[in-house]
Design a protein around this motif. Structure first.
Motif, mmCIF file in Angstrom:
data_model
loop_
_atom_site.group_PDB
_atom_site.id
_atom_site.type_symbol
_atom_site.label_atom_id
_atom_site.label_comp_id
_atom_site.label_asym_id
_atom_site.label_seq_id
_atom_site.Cartn_x
_atom_site.Cartn_y
_atom_site.Cartn_z
ATOM 1 N N GLN A 124 -1.219 2.124 -16.872
ATOM 2 C CA GLN A 124 -1.612 2.709 -15.592
ATOM 3 C C GLN A 124 -2.026 1.608 -14.620
ATOM 4 O O GLN A 124 -1.732 1.655 -13.425
ATOM 5 C CB GLN A 124 -2.743 3.706 -15.809
ATOM 6 C CG GLN A 124 -2.980 4.595 -14.611
ATOM 7 C CD GLN A 124 -3.943 5.725 -14.922
ATOM 8 O OE1 GLN A 124 -3.944 6.265 -16.021
ATOM 9 N NE2 GLN A 124 -4.771 6.075 -13.961
ATOM 10 N N LEU A 149 3.592 8.029 -7.836
ATOM 11 C CA LEU A 149 5.002 8.408 -7.863
ATOM 12 C C LEU A 149 5.520 8.702 -6.453
ATOM 13 O O LEU A 149 6.595 8.254 -6.069
ATOM 14 C CB LEU A 149 5.205 9.644 -8.744
ATOM 15 C CG LEU A 149 5.215 9.397 -10.251
ATOM 16 C CD1 LEU A 149 4.940 10.675 -11.016
ATOM 17 C CD2 LEU A 149 6.563 8.817 -10.673
ATOM 18 N N ILE A 150 4.748 9.473 -5.730
ATOM 19 C CA ILE A 150 5.244 9.939 -4.429
ATOM 20 C C ILE A 150 5.075 8.878 -3.337
ATOM 21 O O ILE A 150 6.034 8.439 -2.732
ATOM 22 C CB ILE A 150 4.545 11.246 -4.011
ATOM 23 C CG1 ILE A 150 4.807 12.340 -5.063
ATOM 24 C CG2 ILE A 150 5.029 11.695 -2.628
ATOM 25 C CD1 ILE A 150 4.138 13.657 -4.772
ATOM 26 N N PHE A 151 3.844 8.480 -3.116
ATOM 27 C CA PHE A 151 3.592 7.620 -1.955
ATOM 28 C C PHE A 151 3.989 6.168 -2.190
ATOM 29 O O PHE A 151 4.393 5.468 -1.277
ATOM 30 C CB PHE A 151 2.126 7.691 -1.535
ATOM 31 C CG PHE A 151 1.695 9.066 -1.126
ATOM 32 C CD1 PHE A 151 2.485 9.823 -0.271
ATOM 33 C CD2 PHE A 151 0.510 9.615 -1.591
ATOM 34 C CE1 PHE A 151 2.099 11.090 0.112
ATOM 35 C CE2 PHE A 151 0.123 10.886 -1.216
ATOM 36 C CZ PHE A 151 0.911 11.625 -0.362
ATOM 37 N N LYS A 152 3.820 5.708 -3.427
ATOM 38 C CA LYS A 152 4.160 4.303 -3.682
ATOM 39 C C LYS A 152 5.595 4.161 -4.178
ATOM 40 O O LYS A 152 6.058 3.051 -4.390
ATOM 41 C CB LYS A 152 3.179 3.683 -4.694
ATOM 42 C CG LYS A 152 1.995 3.014 -4.019
ATOM 43 C CD LYS A 152 1.121 2.287 -5.017
ATOM 44 C CE LYS A 152 1.577 0.890 -5.343
ATOM 45 N NZ LYS A 152 0.595 0.198 -6.231
ATOM 46 N N ASP A 153 6.262 5.265 -4.376
ATOM 47 C CA ASP A 153 7.687 5.219 -4.736
ATOM 48 C C ASP A 153 7.932 4.407 -5.998
ATOM 49 O O ASP A 153 8.934 3.705 -6.107
ATOM 50 C CB ASP A 153 8.479 4.617 -3.563
ATOM 51 C CG ASP A 153 9.993 4.769 -3.760
ATOM 52 O OD1 ASP A 153 10.408 5.738 -4.410
ATOM 53 O OD2 ASP A 153 10.751 3.906 -3.268
ATOM 54 N N LEU A 154 6.982 4.474 -6.936
ATOM 55 C CA LEU A 154 7.186 3.716 -8.170
ATOM 56 C C LEU A 154 8.217 4.427 -9.044
ATOM 57 O O LEU A 154 8.369 5.642 -8.985
ATOM 58 C CB LEU A 154 5.868 3.569 -8.930
ATOM 59 C CG LEU A 154 4.763 2.825 -8.185
ATOM 60 C CD1 LEU A 154 3.581 2.570 -9.102
ATOM 61 C CD2 LEU A 154 5.266 1.513 -7.590
ATOM 62 N N ARG A 155 8.919 3.660 -9.842
ATOM 63 C CA ARG A 155 9.888 4.210 -10.767
ATOM 64 C C ARG A 155 9.470 3.826 -12.175
ATOM 65 O O ARG A 155 9.103 2.684 -12.424
ATOM 66 C CB ARG A 155 11.282 3.673 -10.473
ATOM 67 C CG ARG A 155 11.743 3.979 -9.051
ATOM 68 C CD ARG A 155 13.179 3.541 -8.803
ATOM 69 N NE ARG A 155 13.401 2.208 -9.313
ATOM 70 C CZ ARG A 155 14.331 1.908 -10.211
ATOM 71 N NH1 ARG A 155 15.121 2.846 -10.691
ATOM 72 N NH2 ARG A 155 14.467 0.670 -10.630
ATOM 73 N N ALA A 163 -0.090 7.530 -18.246
ATOM 74 C CA ALA A 163 -0.514 8.596 -17.331
ATOM 75 C C ALA A 163 -0.245 8.157 -15.889
ATOM 76 O O ALA A 163 -0.748 7.135 -15.452
ATOM 77 C CB ALA A 163 -1.992 8.903 -17.519
ATOM 78 N N LEU A 164 0.564 8.929 -15.205
ATOM 79 C CA LEU A 164 0.976 8.538 -13.860
ATOM 80 C C LEU A 164 0.390 9.454 -12.803
ATOM 81 O O LEU A 164 0.798 10.599 -12.674
ATOM 82 C CB LEU A 164 2.491 8.618 -13.755
ATOM 83 C CG LEU A 164 3.261 7.806 -14.785
ATOM 84 C CD1 LEU A 164 4.742 8.029 -14.585
ATOM 85 C CD2 LEU A 164 2.905 6.348 -14.662
ATOM 86 N N PRO A 165 -0.555 8.955 -12.021
ATOM 87 C CA PRO A 165 -1.077 9.778 -10.923
ATOM 88 C C PRO A 165 0.067 10.112 -9.958
ATOM 89 O O PRO A 165 0.909 9.266 -9.665
ATOM 90 C CB PRO A 165 -2.095 8.862 -10.257
ATOM 91 C CG PRO A 165 -2.437 7.834 -11.296
ATOM 92 C CD PRO A 165 -1.202 7.651 -12.105
ATOM 93 N N THR A 166 0.049 11.365 -9.514
ATOM 94 C CA THR A 166 1.107 11.843 -8.621
ATOM 95 C C THR A 166 1.311 10.941 -7.413
ATOM 96 O O THR A 166 2.435 10.669 -7.007
ATOM 97 C CB THR A 166 0.759 13.279 -8.174
ATOM 98 O OG1 THR A 166 0.707 14.101 -9.343
ATOM 99 C CG2 THR A 166 1.808 13.830 -7.237
ATOM 100 N N GLY A 167 0.203 10.445 -6.865
ATOM 101 C CA GLY A 167 0.299 9.624 -5.659
ATOM 102 C C GLY A 167 1.094 8.339 -5.866
ATOM 103 O O GLY A 167 1.787 7.878 -4.960
#
Lengths: 443, 443
Positions: free
Chosen positions: A304, A334-340, A328-332
């Motif tokens: 994380q 994934l969405i805002f930081k565009d992590l893959r 554990a991946l916080p939603t933010g």
């Protein structure tokens, strides 16, 4: 022991010397292995009568702990090779966590059970990595392979924990042995290849000179390879390790990785501290995307934190899970930081494109030849013809139980069968993680 | 209320009628809006003296709850437009969760605060989605836009919660209004575009006819759009919803989604049951990669179960996190199943390529025109010139507190300013999630 710190452990080193009394009755006579020290290098192994070769292999017929499941099977190989096949003699083979998990039945890929080498029950041959010498080719072979050439398995599931193998031509990749040791070639396919592909194939767009990556478990075989390859390609690395038992040892490990080419080395504790991200911002200032790639073999908080450390549109590649905790991946993120978030499984890559594997292996071996890439530290596990089944089984099993063999000076004679292991502690954790991870595969 | 079930909620609908007494002193006279019902459709809005246009806008000068932070600001717009700009009149604008999070300061993108519309403090204009009519163009404009044309914002951060806007030409995208209502055009940019891009851009290789995808929150605006678009393109969908308060309502919702084109609809409870994966195996038998794409707006267990449902090399796209729990990824799913986990943020896509956005919007509007895509259900929020600031603020704030306004029959007069909302409950959860997610952005 400094040079085998952490990333390595036991070695058994064996001389394969057939005992005619015990093994050769059935096939009618004794073979013998000529020591490499005698100078008769071309006749290290003598076949039995009628040209039969006596061979041994570790096999298993049902899943279980290596100490229970493995059997040492002796068999003989006919001199009449199937067409398009070659007879191989093992020079070195490694024990990797995946091999052990395969025996336990917890791995993502299942082996094939067969009676090809004459076991009473259908059995599988463990071991995915190793280097072999061509012992003979069919009379009319136009394979381009000649006696004495070195080859490695083209795909996983080859079964490298054996003294000899009859292999279809397409199942091996030739490597130029010039300037290389069996250990170097026999340990190139897993850790260095994994580091190579993860550094090259996952960042979008690909990493360029000056770009940063971060990795945990940085003192593992993969970690050390990533540091070195990254340095060669101009990438800069942040390396996370677990603190050693005392500050001096931690300092020594940090220095060791720095000597390999690590730009920064921090302990997990330093990594999780609040100041760390400020430090990263400082280090990566002026570098476009911040930290662009993360390599994760730990999971849990460490993973994380790698995700949090990555810059926008960064990629985290998971190839292990030592902490036995999911990522554990916080939603933010994934969405805002565009992590893959992706996973790397060497088998999938290597089995998917043999040509690419050959290219990668040869490129790394070239670097080794040029002195630009240091060997993966290994510990030898000698295997003589007389070596008891239990000794070999324990060498495999022991890695799971914290067993740490002493480095034994090689006998410098006969055929060497070498096992390459990561640190016992890491190995043990990887094993447990893979087991955990596999629950989701089986369920 | 059946047609606005779950995916929709409050509507205020407003007629903008300037009160000269209250608002027009400064600019010297009253304007008036001619009812669309009078038949003088071309003069729906009368500008003030000297051609000035009176306008209102919801603005905020510091982050906070909408009820505290929002102010209704009245200003006048000069008839001398800046070159390369147009005067827009708002036909419809929506309230989306991102708008509310932006006001709270918890969103991934920060607005620009300025004094452009004459607020005493620098302020920002919320609202990212809407449709506008060209009210006037500069005398020598060669923009291709003429009075009466409809446009939508090219990028996010436009500020759509206002009656009028002066906008640079490059900040708007023209849409063909033929056969469409303001509501249809004013709600196309967020939910249908999100569903479109997630279905098209994330599976590797892209989904083909007959392929399966799965989504949770399937009755959301995005979920309904995904069902419809997927059906049009030949994709098959598994749709997860939360059970309603009684079985009849659950049944009714399942039927409703099936009528939109859903292949399977299950409740979260059915989804998490052991039998579910057997059922999926049965449904997807004969389909190459099993379930190839997952759309996740929930997180937590639901997301993890989507991951487990996916076939090898599947992709899960996260675009929300209603459950307020991170996505936990077991290492084995990443490594052995080669799953990829990514996030979708509409703003990044839409702001990154305006041409692609225009193309997507027009394609969806074509489908609507052809009767192939049903409107996103909305609830009107009427906004008259006399509407009190508090009424508007409460309409925004209320969505966060479980406030559920009654659908008010539109007055069918004056300018309509429309707010599109998802279900109150979902909205509330999304808000809380975004807040949670943003902790990681801000930390």
């Amino acid at each position: 022991m400094a040079t085998v710190r952490a990333a390595t452990a036991p070695v058994l080193r064996t001389s394969l010397r057939p005992s005619s009394a015990r093994y050769c009755g059935r096939i009618g006579g004794g073979g013998g292995a000529t020591s490499r020290m005698t100078g008769v290098a071309s006749v290290r192994w003598k076949s039995g009568p009628y040209g039969y070769t006596q061979a041994k292999a570790l096999v298993f017929s049902q899943y279980g702990e290596p100490k229970d499941a493995l059997k040492l099977h002796t068999h003989s190989i006919s001199p009449n090779l199937p067409s398009s096949s070659v007879l191989l003699r093992t020079l070195a083979a490694s024990i990797n966590p995946a091999d052990v998990n395969t025996i336990q039945g917890t791995y993502g890929a299942k082996p094939t059970f067969s009676s090809l080498i004459g076991t009473s029950e259908p059995s599988a041959l463990p071991g995915n990595e190793g280097v072999f010498e061509i012992a003979s080719t069919p009379p009319s072979s136009s394979s381009g392979l000649v006696k004495g050439d070195w080859v490695i398995p083209a795909k996983t599931g080859f079964g490298t924990w054996r003294t000899h193998a009859v292999a279809p031509l397409e199942s091996v990749i030739k490597v130029e042995k010039e300037g290389l040791s069996p250990i170097q070639v026999g340990t190139v396919s897993v850790n260095p290849c994994s580091a190579y592909r993860m550094l090259r194939d996952y960042a979008t767009p690909p990493l360029r000179e000056g770009d940063w990556f971060i990795q945990n478990g940085a003192n593992s075989g993969v970690g050390r390879a990533a540091i070195q390859l990254g340095r060669l390609w101009g990438y800069r690395s942040i390396n996370v390790i677990r603190a050693r038992e005392n500050p001096e040892d931690t300092k020594a490990l940090k220095d060791e990785l720095a000597a390999l080419g690590a730009d920064r080395v921090v302990t997990e504790e330093e990594f999780l501290a609040r100041e760390f991200r400020d430090a990263v911002a400082e280090w990566t200032r002026g570098s476009g995307g911040g930290v662009r790639l993360g390599l994760n073999c730990v999971g849990g908080k460490s993973a994380q934190n790698i995700a949090k450390t990555l810059g926008t549109s960064g990629t985290m590649v998971t190839y292990g899970g030592m902490a036995r905790q999911p990522v554990a991946l916080p939603t933010g993120l994934l969405i805002f930081k565009d992590l893959r978030f992706v996973g790397f499984w060497l088998s999938r890559w290597a089995d998917g494109d043999t040509t690419a594997k050959a290219r990668t292996v040869n490129e790394i071996l070239d670097l080794i030849r040029q002195g630009k890439f240091r060997d993966t530290p290994v510990v030898d596990v000698p295997w003589n013809w007389e070596t008891e089944e239990n000794t070999l089984k324990e060498a495999v099993q022991g890695t799971l139980e914290g067993f740490r063999a002493v480095l034994i000076e090689a006998e410098a004679s006969y055929l060497v069968h070498l096992f390459n292991m990561r640190s016992v502690a890491m190995f043990k954790e990887l094993y447990l993680t893979a087991l955990l991870a596999c629950e989701f595969m089986i369920a």
